[in-house]
Write a protein that holds these residues in place. Structure first.
Motif, PDB file in Angstrom:
ATOM      1  N   ILE A  76       0.887  -1.177   0.000  1.00  0.00           N
ATOM      2  CA  ILE A  76       0.000   0.000   0.000  1.00  0.00           C
ATOM      3  C   ILE A  76       0.915   1.215   0.000  1.00  0.00           C
ATOM      4  CG2 ILE A  76      -1.757   1.271   1.296  1.00  0.00           C
ATOM      5  CD1 ILE A  76      -2.851  -1.332   2.298  1.00  0.00           C
ATOM      6  N   LEU A  77       0.945   1.972  -1.099  1.00  0.00           N
ATOM      7  CA  LEU A  77       1.924   3.051  -1.278  1.00  0.00           C
ATOM      8  C   LEU A  77       1.195   4.374  -1.472  1.00  0.00           C
ATOM      9  CD1 LEU A  77       4.073   1.117  -3.944  1.00  0.00           C
ATOM     10  CD2 LEU A  77       4.323   1.062  -1.448  1.00  0.00           C
ATOM     11  N   ASP A  78       1.496   5.379  -0.624  1.00  0.00           N
ATOM     12  CA  ASP A  78       0.868   6.694  -0.718  1.00  0.00           C
ATOM     13  C   ASP A  78       1.807   7.615  -1.496  1.00  0.00           C
ATOM     14  OD1 ASP A  78      -0.781   8.788  -0.397  1.00  0.00           O
ATOM     15  OD2 ASP A  78      -1.039   8.545   1.789  1.00  0.00           O
ATOM     16  N   GLU A  79       1.414   7.997  -2.696  1.00  0.00           N
ATOM     17  CA  GLU A  79       2.206   8.876  -3.559  1.00  0.00           C
ATOM     18  C   GLU A  79       3.645   8.335  -3.752  1.00  0.00           C
ATOM     19  OE1 GLU A  79       1.196  11.925  -4.765  1.00  0.00           O
ATOM     20  OE2 GLU A  79      -0.671  12.245  -3.670  1.00  0.00           O
ATOM     21  N   PRO A  80       3.799   7.099  -4.236  1.00  0.00           N
ATOM     22  CA  PRO A  80       5.160   6.567  -4.382  1.00  0.00           C
ATOM     23  C   PRO A  80       5.980   7.351  -5.399  1.00  0.00           C
ATOM     24  CG  PRO A  80       3.551   5.117  -5.444  1.00  0.00           C
ATOM     25  CD  PRO A  80       2.778   6.165  -4.715  1.00  0.00           C
ATOM     26  N   LEU A  81       5.296   7.932  -6.402  1.00  0.00           N
ATOM     27  CA  LEU A  81       6.059   8.573  -7.492  1.00  0.00           C
ATOM     28  C   LEU A  81       6.434  10.011  -7.152  1.00  0.00           C
ATOM     29  CD1 LEU A  81       3.811   7.244 -10.401  1.00  0.00           C
ATOM     30  CD2 LEU A  81       5.942   6.282  -9.538  1.00  0.00           C
ATOM     31  N   ALA A 123      14.025   9.023 -14.402  1.00  0.00           N
ATOM     32  CA  ALA A 123      14.632   7.681 -14.409  1.00  0.00           C
ATOM     33  C   ALA A 123      14.075   6.856 -13.249  1.00  0.00           C
ATOM     34  CB  ALA A 123      16.150   7.827 -14.278  1.00  0.00           C
ATOM     35  N   ALA A 124      13.993   7.476 -12.055  1.00  0.00           N
ATOM     36  CA  ALA A 124      13.516   6.738 -10.877  1.00  0.00           C
ATOM     37  C   ALA A 124      12.064   6.308 -11.086  1.00  0.00           C
ATOM     38  CB  ALA A 124      13.648   7.626  -9.644  1.00  0.00           C
ATOM     39  N   VAL A 125      11.250   7.179 -11.679  1.00  0.00           N
ATOM     40  CA  VAL A 125       9.830   6.819 -11.906  1.00  0.00           C
ATOM     41  C   VAL A 125       9.762   5.595 -12.793  1.00  0.00           C
ATOM     42  CG1 VAL A 125       7.707   7.523 -13.058  1.00  0.00           C
ATOM     43  CG2 VAL A 125       8.901   9.137 -11.559  1.00  0.00           C
ATOM     44  N   ARG A 126      10.548   5.612 -13.887  1.00  0.00           N
ATOM     45  CA  ARG A 126      10.496   4.465 -14.813  1.00  0.00           C
ATOM     46  C   ARG A 126      10.949   3.199 -14.091  1.00  0.00           C
ATOM     47  NH1 ARG A 126      13.911   5.954 -18.362  1.00  0.00           N
ATOM     48  NH2 ARG A 126      12.629   7.747 -19.047  1.00  0.00           N
ATOM     49  N   TYR A 127      12.012   3.340 -13.287  1.00  0.00           N
ATOM     50  CA  TYR A 127      12.519   2.141 -12.595  1.00  0.00           C
ATOM     51  C   TYR A 127      11.461   1.615 -11.616  1.00  0.00           C
ATOM     52  CZ  TYR A 127      15.234  -1.068  -9.824  1.00  0.00           C
ATOM     53  OH  TYR A 127      15.666  -2.211  -9.190  1.00  0.00           O
ATOM     54  N   GLU A 182       8.277   1.938 -11.803  1.00  0.00           N
ATOM     55  CA  GLU A 182       7.179   1.278 -12.522  1.00  0.00           C
ATOM     56  C   GLU A 182       7.581  -0.145 -12.901  1.00  0.00           C
ATOM     57  OE1 GLU A 182       6.077   3.847 -15.723  1.00  0.00           O
ATOM     58  OE2 GLU A 182       4.799   5.114 -14.452  1.00  0.00           O
ATOM     59  N   ASP A 183       8.854  -0.321 -13.299  1.00  0.00           N
ATOM     60  CA  ASP A 183       9.290  -1.690 -13.628  1.00  0.00           C
ATOM     61  C   ASP A 183       9.188  -2.588 -12.394  1.00  0.00           C
ATOM     62  OD1 ASP A 183       9.772  -0.619 -16.010  1.00  0.00           O
ATOM     63  OD2 ASP A 183      11.962  -0.407 -15.764  1.00  0.00           O
ATOM     64  N   VAL A 184       9.610  -2.032 -11.247  1.00  0.00           N
ATOM     65  CA  VAL A 184       9.552  -2.829 -10.002  1.00  0.00           C
ATOM     66  C   VAL A 184       8.101  -3.225  -9.724  1.00  0.00           C
ATOM     67  CG1 VAL A 184       9.853  -2.722  -7.490  1.00  0.00           C
ATOM     68  CG2 VAL A 184      11.624  -1.784  -9.008  1.00  0.00           C
ATOM     69  N   LEU A 185       7.172  -2.252  -9.861  1.00  0.00           N
ATOM     70  CA  LEU A 185       5.762  -2.547  -9.560  1.00  0.00           C
ATOM     71  C   LEU A 185       5.241  -3.621 -10.508  1.00  0.00           C
ATOM     72  CD1 LEU A 185       4.359   1.066  -8.905  1.00  0.00           C
ATOM     73  CD2 LEU A 185       4.872  -0.710  -7.234  1.00  0.00           C
ATOM     74  N   LEU A 186       5.602  -3.493 -11.806  1.00  0.00           N
ATOM     75  CA  LEU A 186       5.115  -4.486 -12.781  1.00  0.00           C
ATOM     76  C   LEU A 186       5.680  -5.865 -12.460  1.00  0.00           C
ATOM     77  CD1 LEU A 186       5.184  -2.442 -16.118  1.00  0.00           C
ATOM     78  CD2 LEU A 186       3.194  -3.332 -14.884  1.00  0.00           C
ATOM     79  N   ALA A 187       6.985  -5.911 -12.150  1.00  0.00           N
ATOM     80  CA  ALA A 187       7.617  -7.210 -11.848  1.00  0.00           C
ATOM     81  C   ALA A 187       6.947  -7.807 -10.614  1.00  0.00           C
ATOM     82  CB  ALA A 187       9.111  -7.003 -11.598  1.00  0.00           C
ATOM     83  N   TYR A 188       6.690  -6.961  -9.624  1.00  0.00           N
ATOM     84  CA  TYR A 188       6.070  -7.426  -8.375  1.00  0.00           C
ATOM     85  C   TYR A 188       4.665  -7.958  -8.648  1.00  0.00           C
ATOM     86  CZ  TYR A 188       3.708  -7.033  -3.827  1.00  0.00           C
ATOM     87  OH  TYR A 188       2.964  -7.269  -2.704  1.00  0.00           O
TER      88      TYR A 188
END
Lengths: 256, 48, 209, 225
Positions: free
Chosen positions: C154-159, C165-169, C171-177
């Motif tokens: 449960i993430l409040d305003e993670p971005l 670059a960090a946002v893209r990374y 998003e990859d983590v969230l998709l992989a998860y």
């Protein structure tokens, strides 16, 4: 009461109905005057017995008549804190807001009786020992009890969110009620070890029956008064807390 | 009846100050509480 | 699998939302949308069991979270607005403590790659107060790399406060998860699409009253 | 899987590291303790007989106040930066984490008082054995001060005017520890046995250790609702 808990309860228990502030409000309004009337009658009877029926005391002369208000006030200060802690416990256990409101309603009256116990104790101490404050075990515990009451009220006043104020006050009241016997006994040891048992506020010289009845009548008078005051105050709390709700608006609109 | 006259009653065997001091403060405190309750009730019931 | 029934919440006398219900399956992404002050954070806190709801119930695997308590929290990672970081501790120390609290033993050796992944290799041993706001946020998010097996995030305003670059990374983590079977509930003011996937959506403005 | 002991160890280690890196806070509390205890002779006069009589009580009151002042460091900083919230969502029961935090706070804040106490006792001319009992009484009494104080700190979390309010909530509950602690030292100074009081102090600390964590955890959850 969150809807989930209400469904979980078997329909048989209907007294939970009175746990809702809205249904308890008129009930409190109906009961309070009766208790107030009982209090007035008992006060008059108690004072009459205390001053006109009870004989003069051999050692203390007329000064002992202060016990007719001192002892009831002291007992009430303790009893009200216990009842407050009971409602606090019920409020935490069943998450019923009304129990918390009841605890908050009792606190000022309890503090009042504690102050009266201290005041009348000092006025009684002056003629019997010559000093207003003799650090007697019971009086010192009464003083600490007064601080516990002020702590409870100050904590609830310092918290804006009513729900948090209720629960925080409830935890404090429960912690306090566990500590009262510890405070009482440690103050008792402290008193006996420092001054020896000579100076202690004996509750009263050997009590003639009329003295005892006078005092008991006064205790019930204070008890009835405390209930009336608490019920009136809980009605105020309910109105303040539920100001937004429709039933309060109708009640205030109609009851102008 | 314990008291010969009203004067005896108020003198309270010489302890009048203490006995009446106690009862007067009790009466005052109860009155204060009742007045504050009434005022709070009016404030709570007033224009919301 | 998280189920929510008729959640209602009020702040003082202002009712934030009422009747919020949804189901979140494994591999699900849920975006909580709503204007500022619509109660997004309050909803997230209620879902974690931190806040108290006026009405409704939250169930995790069919059990109310009120009853589950620690067994629910063991499977949950919550990140609020505040970076749960101690300024006097280093990013590594903070990360190791976060893992310990979640009941997972972690060694500095395991923490290093997580911090590297979020671009904090150079300053992993500096006290956190020396880091920039973006770096602090990444230090907090580094914990996600070590919580892949926790079933619910449960993430409040993670971005927020992250560079591109960090946002893209992230998003990859969230998709992989998510692909790995985890479910994520998040709030954001940017567009809610995570990479190519469009998440489920709960709009608190609609549930307001 | 990290067991409860592992979590407690890491929380204690974390708090002690934080206290170590903020050594100034610890010194401030100890200095406060020394200053308060040293003020009394200025107010009462240097007459040794009188100072020896009030010594135990003064040192204990000063220790009580110093311990209470340190309570704000227990939760306030963690509440502000969001780490306390994570503790509420930890896999281990909150009361276990709270015990760990109170142990760390006791070590960082109260152990210095236990060490400095006898030194201050010298100022009041207490005999050697009384100083030893003073240290022992402080060591046995301060755990319940920390535990009861932690309840007050958790209840007043994030409230304006929290410091004074905390004192009002907590000081009446400190009275038994103050009474028994002073009695223990006075008994020794008067050549009597101090053991009963020390045992009672220990009993109170154990009782507080078993009951207080529930109340602290409940108060923390309430403060975060």
């Amino acid at each position: 009461m969150s809807s989930a808990t209400r469904e979980a309860l078997p329909q048989g228990i209907t007294w939970f109905k009175y746990a809702a502030p809205q249904t308890f409000f008129p009930l409190a309004g109906a009961l309070a005057p009766w208790f107030a009337a009982i209090a007035v009658v008992l006060f008059v009877a108690g004072l009459y017995i205390g001053f006109f029926v009870a004989p003069t005391d051999a050692q203390q002369g007329e000064a002992y008549r202060i016990i007719f208000i001192h002892v009831p006030a002291a007992w009430m200060s303790m009893l009200i804190y216990l009842v407050m802690a009971f409602w606090a416990g019920v409020g935490l256990a069943f998450n019923t807001r009304l129990s918390h409101m009841m605890a908050s309603a009792l606190a000022p009256t309890g503090a009042l009786f504690t102050f009266l116990a201290l005041w009348t104790g000092a006025l009684w101490g002056k003629p019997t020992w010559g000093t207003w404050w003799a650090w007697d075990a019971r009086m010192t515990s009464e003083l600490l009890l007064l601080f516990l009451y002020f702590g409870f009220m100050a904590l609830q006043a310092a918290i804006d969110d009513p729900r948090r104020a209720d629960k925080a006050g409830a935890v404090l009241a429960l912690v306090g009620v566990i500590n009262i016997p510890i405070i009482y006994f440690s103050v008792k040891w402290w008193n006996t070890l420092h001054q020896g048992a000579s100076v202690s506020l004996k509750s009263a010289p050997t009590m003639a029956t009329t003295m005892l009845t006078g005092m008991l009548v006064m205790v019930f008078a204070c008890w009835a008064y405390a209930i009336a005051a608490a019920l009136w105050r809980v009605r105020c709390i309910i109105l303040e807390r539920e100001r937004r709700s429709d039933w309060v608006r109708d009640y205030l609109g109609a009851g102008r | 009846m314990n008291w010969g006259s009203a004067a005896d009653f108020f003198a309270m065997g010489g302890y009048g100050l203490y006995v009446w001091g106690s009862y007067a403060v009790t009466a005052v405190c109860i009155a204060i509480e009742l007045v504050s309750l009434a005022r709070r009730r009016r404030a709570a019931g007033g224009p919301s | 699998m998280l189920e929510v029934f008729g959640l209602g919440c009020s702040r003082g006398e202002r009712v934030l939302f009422r009747g919020v219900s949804f189901k979140l399956e494994a591999r699900g992404l849920l975006h909580v949308a709503g204007a500022n002050g619509s109660g997004k954070t309050s909803l997230l806190r209620i879902l974690c069991g931190l806040g108290a709801a006026d009405a409704g119930e939250v169930r995790w695997r069919g059990e109310p979270i009120r009853a589950l308590r620690e067994s629910y929290w063991r499977e949950l990672v919550y990140m609020g607005h505040a970076n749960a970081l101690k300024d006097d501790l280093s990013a590594t120390e903070n990360l190791l403590l976060a893992c310990a609290l979640a009941g997972r033993a972690a060694t500095p050796a395991a923490a290093a790659p997580a911090l590297d992944a979020f671009g904090l290799a150079a300053c992993a041993h500096l006290p956190v107060r020396a880091l920039s706001q973006g770096q602090k946020r990444r230090a907090t998010l580094a914990r996600l790399a070590l919580s892949m097996q926790a079933p619910l995030w449960i993430l409040d305003e993670p971005l927020a406060a992250l560079d591109v670059a960090a946002v893209r990374y992230l998003e990859d983590v969230l998709l992989a998860y998510a692909d790995g079977g985890g479910s994520v509930i998040f709030t954001t003011h940017q567009d809610a699409a995570i990479g190519s996937r469009v998440p489920q959506r709960v709009d608190l403005d609609a549930a307001a009253c | 899987m990290l067991g409860t002991a592992g979590v407690m160890r890491s929380v204690i280690a974390r708090d002690l590291t934080l206290a170590w890196r903020r050594k100034a806070d610890v010194f401030v509390a100890v200095l406060f303790f020394v200053i308060v205890a040293s003020l009394f002779p200025l107010g009462i006069g240097p007459e040794p007989q009188l100072l020896r009589a009030i010594g135990p009580g003064v040192v204990w009151v000063a220790a009580l106040l110093a311990s209470m002042l340190a309570l704000s460091r227990l939760f306030a900083a963690d509440y502000a930066d969001g780490t306390l919230e994570q503790m509420l969502l930890a896999a281990t029961p909150l009361s276990i984490i709270v015990i760990a935090k109170v142990i760390a706070h006791w070590i960082a804040a109260n152990i210095p008082l236990v060490l400095i106490g006898p030194l201050l006792g010298l100022q009041f001319g207490l005999p050697g054995d009384a100083l030893a009992v003073l240290a022992l009484a402080l060591a046995l009494g301060t755990p319940s001060l920390s535990l009861i104080g932690a309840i007050g700190a958790a209840l007043t979390l994030g409230l304006r005017g929290g410091g004074v309010l905390l004192a009002l909530l907590v000081l009446p509950l400190y009275a038994p520890v103050l009474i028994l602690g002073s009695l223990a030292v006075e008994a020794t100074a008067a050549g009597l046995a101090a053991q009963p009081y020390l045992l009672l102090l220990a009993a109170m600390s154990l009782a507080a250790l078993s009951l207080a964590p529930w109340a602290i955890a409940a108060a923390l959850r309430i403060s975060h609702e």
